[in-house]
Design an enzyme around this catalytic site. Structure first.
Site, PDB file in Angstrom:
ATOM      1  N   SER A 199       0.812  -1.218   0.000  1.00 49.75           N
ATOM      2  CA  SER A 199       0.000   0.000   0.000  1.00 49.75           C
ATOM      3  C   SER A 199       0.847   1.270   0.000  1.00 49.75           C
ATOM      4  O   SER A 199       0.360   2.348  -0.301  1.00 49.75           O
ATOM      5  CB  SER A 199      -0.935   0.024   1.220  1.00 49.75           C
ATOM      6  OG  SER A 199      -0.214   0.264   2.406  1.00 49.75           O
ATOM      7  N   LYS A 236       1.165   4.088   7.259  1.00 51.35           N
ATOM      8  CA  LYS A 236       0.383   4.926   6.355  1.00 51.35           C
ATOM      9  C   LYS A 236       0.807   6.381   6.518  1.00 51.35           C
ATOM     10  O   LYS A 236       1.408   6.765   7.518  1.00 51.35           O
ATOM     11  CB  LYS A 236      -1.123   4.813   6.670  1.00 51.35           C
ATOM     12  CG  LYS A 236      -1.746   3.466   6.381  1.00 51.35           C
ATOM     13  CD  LYS A 236      -1.845   3.195   4.908  1.00 51.35           C
ATOM     14  CE  LYS A 236      -2.546   1.885   4.622  1.00 51.35           C
ATOM     15  NZ  LYS A 236      -1.741   0.713   5.061  1.00 51.35           N
TER      16      LYS A 236
END
Length: 288
Positions: A199, A236
């Site tokens: 990701s 993230k």
């Protein structure tokens, strides 16, 4: 960490130190920090490192969480007991800890667990640092070149790899050391996690690579962070939008993760550097 939080942390340290009738010199003797550094910390002029913060909390008998946030009185009670009773009988200590633990809520028990794991990490990291310093002291080389003396000191240290963090959906953290990476000494206050998932691929974080994390509880909006979501960890880009927290992937095929309650997200540290699996292959050690 914001300037306001740094100042409040310093004020709490000074307040507790005075309650203990301790001088800066007393705190210096107990923590190994200089008077000048401690004075700057109490004035909120500098950010205190994780290891020094642990040493201060242990000396003053208060928790790291309380020093940073001003909360967690139950966890404080354990440290207060440790401060007042320097030499504790094992059975007495165990009974006291169990008694305090039973009074805590589920959330407080989880907070206590992570405070303990954080302390365990710092102790292990200090042990590694001591070993690295001993090795560095024996590896100083003086080189004669063009009529000048050059001191070539080793500036590399070994940092522990503490399991896996997802660069994808949040996944359960693995709280054990699976190896070590040799990194520059300037990263001595950091730890390392292995990356799983893609990701964050657009930022250069590849599946099977490693992320270097500086332990801290606050990051600026837009910085890449290691965060905990419902007892699982993920990497993230962190962004705050009012009361919402948004965890943004660096992958065009993935959507941001939005949390309406910031309490659902706990920042474990800021990602300051990362290595691909290929880059790490030459500096990875299974043991030291």
């Amino acid at each position: 960490m914001s300037d306001i939080l740094i100042k409040e942390l310093g004020e709490r340290i000074r307040s507790v130190r005075k309650e203990r009738n301790m001088t800066l010199h007393d705190l210096q003797e107990a923590t190994g920090m200089s008077n000048s550094a401690l004075s700057k910390v109490e004035r909120g002029a500098v950010v205190v490192g994780a290891d020094n913060l642990y040493a201060i909390s242990k000396t003053l008998g208060v928790s790291i969480d309380w020093l940073i946030t001003g909360n967690a009185p139950a966890i404080n009670k354990i440290n207060e007991l440790s401060y007042k009773t320097k030499k504790l009988d094992d059975e007495f200590l165990i009974n006291e800890v169990i008694s305090i633990f039973n009074e805590l809520s589920r959330k407080e028990r989880e907070d206590l667990f992570f405070v303990i794991k954080g302390a365990e990490l710092m102790i292990k990291r200090q042990s590694i640092r001591n070993k690295n310093e001993a090795e560095n002291n024996t590896s100083k080389i003086t080189i004669e070149k063009s009529g000048y003396n050059y001191s070539n000191e080793s500036k590399m240290i070994n940092l522990p790899v503490l399991g896996v963090a997802a660069a994808g959906a949040p996944m359960e953290a693995i709280p054990y050391i699976e190896g070590y990476l040799e990194v520059q000494e300037k990263y001595k206050d950091c730890f390392i996690v292995r990356i799983k998932g893609d990701s964050m691929i657009n930022a250069g974080m590849e599946n099977g690579g490693y992320a270097l994390v500086r332990q801290q509880q606050v990051v600026e909006s837009g910085e890449v962070a290691l965060v905990m979501v419902d007892n699982n960890v993920t990497i993230k880009r962190f962004k705050r939008e009012g009361e919402k927290v948004v965890l943004i992937p660096e992958n065009d095929n993935m959507s941001p993760m939005v949390y309406t309650k910031s309490l659902d997200v706990k920042i474990l540290g800021k990602v300051v550097k990362w290595y691909s699996a290929q880059e790490a292959a030459n500096i990875f050690k299974e043991e030291i």
